[in-house]
Design an enzyme around this catalytic site. Structure first.
Site, PDB file in Angstrom:
ATOM      1  N   CYS A   1      -0.501   4.078   2.111  1.00 52.64           N
ATOM      2  CA  CYS A   1      -0.301   3.936   3.556  1.00 52.64           C
ATOM      3  C   CYS A   1       1.160   4.201   3.937  1.00 52.64           C
ATOM      4  CB  CYS A   1      -0.646   2.530   4.027  1.00 52.64           C
ATOM      5  SG  CYS A   1      -2.129   1.842   3.321  1.00 52.64           S
ATOM      6  N   ASP A   2       2.096   3.680   3.137  1.00 53.04           N
ATOM      7  CA  ASP A   2       3.487   3.627   3.582  1.00 53.04           C
ATOM      8  C   ASP A   2       4.465   4.467   2.763  1.00 53.04           C
ATOM      9  OD1 ASP A   2       2.691   1.817   5.538  1.00 53.04           O
ATOM     10  OD2 ASP A   2       2.893   0.123   4.175  1.00 53.04           O
TER      11      ASP A   2
ATOM     12  N   CYS B   1       0.829  -1.205   0.000  1.00 54.97           N
ATOM     13  CA  CYS B   1       0.000   0.000   0.000  1.00 54.97           C
ATOM     14  C   CYS B   1       0.867   1.260   0.000  1.00 54.97           C
ATOM     15  CB  CYS B   1      -0.939  -0.015   1.199  1.00 54.97           C
ATOM     16  SG  CYS B   1      -1.926   1.472   1.314  1.00 54.97           S
TER      17      CYS B   1
END
Ligand code: NAP
Length: 314
Positions: free
Chosen positions: A138-139, A135
């Site tokens: 997300c990261d 992701c």
């Protein structure tokens, strides 16, 4: 204690919330079980540019908030629980959630979506969460001015690659073929991006890393060229896996008809599963289109199928 509902929707992406919106507007008492990823896959994406009606694009999480609120406006109730067991052999249909609650329903719509596919190698498992992610939204932020890789040749991989260039110093896309599965606009965008380069005809043989004071860290990749058989070592700070998805249908194994990959099978152009009164829509039954807009469309169809079935069978 069990709680009965007229219509239960399992899953909360565009398909589930559209089904709930149509169910509630048809005056069916409707609840949505949001599952482990409330709002579905779009909550881990960045900008959605191709959902009609949003002329200037919209952030995925914001769009799913709008979907949820629109269904709630007509009476849909949403539960932050995951359905972990079902019994569709009797009516009303039986369901149990991860909080050990028991629910029954006159009709059920399944919209559990799909989850990111992984390479499933030992070294991937070892460094998962320590430099390997699925992701970018997300990261990606953790890789400011660092060198990252993205695995895959579809729209997701190229979208993630472009997105990661907001943070990383360079993004290399590793793809097992020369030809991309991604759409032309995505390929052009990635090729024009000066921070993106490509490692083609190649696969990751092994994720390499180090461990200091009990903390693991991905530091490199051993990459194999599938045409020449040659191995090369590349330094990297992070690697993002973007090689497609698997349908979230495990709960229905042995109960509902599914294909070899686990996608639920629906009848003809309808959303009927093999069990009358149980309907399926969205990515859990669609391995072809897999778009937010097609998922929403099939959610609408599932609610109409459910409403008509209930009118005839309740
Ligand atoms: P996808 O289209 O199925 O592409 C998966 C890619 O991963 C393929 O290039 C495939 O290689 C590769 N792959 C699969 N298994 C692999 C393995 N074990 N090792 C190495 N490579 C592997 O999946 P997706 O990119 O997630 O897209 C899914 C759907 O969502 C598509 O319909 C796409 O158009 C849509 N989508 C749209 C957008 C957008 O429009 N903004 C963004 C993201 C996704 P091969 O090509 O060799 O099979």
């Amino acid at each position: 204690m069990s709680k009965h509902h007229e219509l239960i929707v399992i899953g909360s992406g565009p398909a589930g919330f559209t089904a709930a919106l149509y169910g509630s507007r048809a005056n069916l008492e409707t609840v949505v079980f949001e599952g482990q990823q409330p709002g579905g896959q779009l909550t881990i994406t960045t900008e959605v540019e191709n959902f009609p009606g949003f002329e200037n694009g919209v952030q995925g999480p914001e769009m799913m908030d709008i979907f949820r609120k629109q269904a709630q406006r007509f009476g849909t109730k949403t539960f932050y629980e995951t359905i972990t067991k079902v019994d569709f052999s009797q009516r009303p249909f039986q369901m149990w959630s991860d909080t050990d609650k028991h629910y029954t329903a006159d009709a059920v719509i399944i919209s559990t979506g799909a989850t990111a596919r992984l390479l499933n190698t030992e070294s991937e498992k070892k460094y998962w969460g320590f430099g390997i992610s699925a992701c970018a939204t997300c990261d990606g932020f953790f890789y400011k001015n660092q060198k990252v890789f993205v695995v895959g040749g579809g729209d997701s991989a190229l979208e993630e690659a472009n997105y990661l260039t907001h943070f990383a110093s360079s993004v290399s896309v590793i793809h097992r073929r020369q030809e991309f599965r991604a759409s032309k606009i995505m390929i052009d965008r990635a090729k024009k991006n000066p921070k993106v380069d490509f490692v083609l005809d190649s696969v990751i043989e092994e994720f390499l890393g180090e461990e200091q004071n009990g903390i693991k860290r991905l530091t490199g990749l051993s990459i194999k060229n599938v045409k020449t058989g040659e191995f090369t070592r590349h330094d990297t700070d992070g690697t993002f896996i973007a090689i497609g998805h698997v349908p979230n249908s495990q709960v229905f194994e042995g109960i509902l008809d599914m294909d070899d990959e686990g996608y639920l099978i629906t009848k003809g152009k309808s959303t009927y599963t093999n069990i009358p009164g149980v309907f399926a829509c969205g990515d859990v039954q669609d391995h072809v289109y897999r778009q937010a807009v097609t998922a929403a469309g099939s959610g609408c169809a599932a609610a109409i199928d459910a409403e008509r079935w209930l009118a005839d069978n309740k």
